[in-house]
Design a protein around this motif. Structure first.
Motif, PDB file in Angstrom:
ATOM      1  N   THR A   1     -19.591  12.248   4.442  1.00  0.00           N
ATOM      2  CA  THR A   1     -19.983  13.134   5.140  1.00  0.00           C
ATOM      3  C   THR A   1     -20.638  12.698   6.365  1.00  0.00           C
ATOM      4  N   ASP A   2     -21.401  11.971   6.659  1.00  0.00           N
ATOM      5  CA  ASP A   2     -22.738  11.883   7.817  1.00  0.00           C
ATOM      6  C   ASP A   2     -21.921  10.700   8.657  1.00  0.00           C
ATOM      7  N   LEU A   3     -21.147  10.736   9.180  1.00  0.00           N
ATOM      8  CA  LEU A   3     -20.060  10.374  10.148  1.00  0.00           C
ATOM      9  C   LEU A   3     -20.493  11.083  10.893  1.00  0.00           C
ATOM     10  N   THR A   4     -20.354  10.490  12.414  1.00  0.00           N
ATOM     11  CA  THR A   4     -20.925  11.113  13.326  1.00  0.00           C
ATOM     12  C   THR A   4     -19.670  11.310  14.459  1.00  0.00           C
ATOM     13  N   GLU A   5     -19.443  12.113  15.084  1.00  0.00           N
ATOM     14  CA  GLU A   5     -17.996  12.586  15.078  1.00  0.00           C
ATOM     15  C   GLU A   5     -17.585  10.979  16.051  1.00  0.00           C
ATOM     16  N   ASP A   6     -17.950   9.764  16.973  1.00  0.00           N
ATOM     17  CA  ASP A   6     -17.749   8.725  17.511  1.00  0.00           C
ATOM     18  C   ASP A   6     -17.665   7.716  16.367  1.00  0.00           C
ATOM     19  N   GLU A   7     -18.343   8.151  15.679  1.00  0.00           N
ATOM     20  CA  GLU A   7     -17.441   7.286  13.716  1.00  0.00           C
ATOM     21  C   GLU A   7     -16.627   7.874  13.506  1.00  0.00           C
TER      22      GLU A   7
END
Length: 129
Positions: free
Chosen positions: A40-46
């Motif tokens: 749930t804590d992924l960045t948009e880039d990830e």
């Protein structure tokens, strides 16, 4: 139930213009459907990088068809399970091809490279009757 909706829409999209709009999946074709729950804590880039996982898998020999997508915004019903983030659908002409895919170095390397993004994976394999 989500498998039917996603798979049906996906396979219909592959139909040729001269048929009735439905993909003819021959008896014995394997439908490999994989569901991913991402951290749930992924960045948009990830999240964008995770999509490269699917592109890597598409290069594996004997993949008949490969597509992926996010859950459709269907009406909530008790039979709908759409808590996943992405669904991968791959078809193979025969079981032997799926067996090669599962152990192919590209598949294993992609899992190694991209599994850092998910918390859960669920696989459903169907032998078309």
């Amino acid at each position: 139930m989500a498998v039917v909706g996603v798979a049906g829409a996906t396979l219909t999209a592959c139909a040729s213009p001269e048929d009735d709009g439905k993909e003819d999946l021959k008896s014995g074709v394997i439908l490999h459907s994989v569901y991913f729950w991402l951290k749930t804590d992924l960045t948009e880039d990830e999240r964008a990088d995770f999509l490269n996982f699917f592109k890597a898998l598409n290069s594996i020999p004997n993949v008949r068809f490969l597509t992926y997508g996010a859950p459709a915004p269907t009406n909530p019903r008790p039979v709908v399970e759409n808590s996943f983030d992405y669904n991968l659908i791959v078809t193979f002409d025969k079981m032997e091809n799926l067996n090669v895919y599962e152990t192919h170095p590209t598949h294993l390397k992609a899992i190694e490279d991209y599994s850092k993004y998910w918390t859960k994976v669920m696989v459903h394999d169907t032998l078309i009757a």
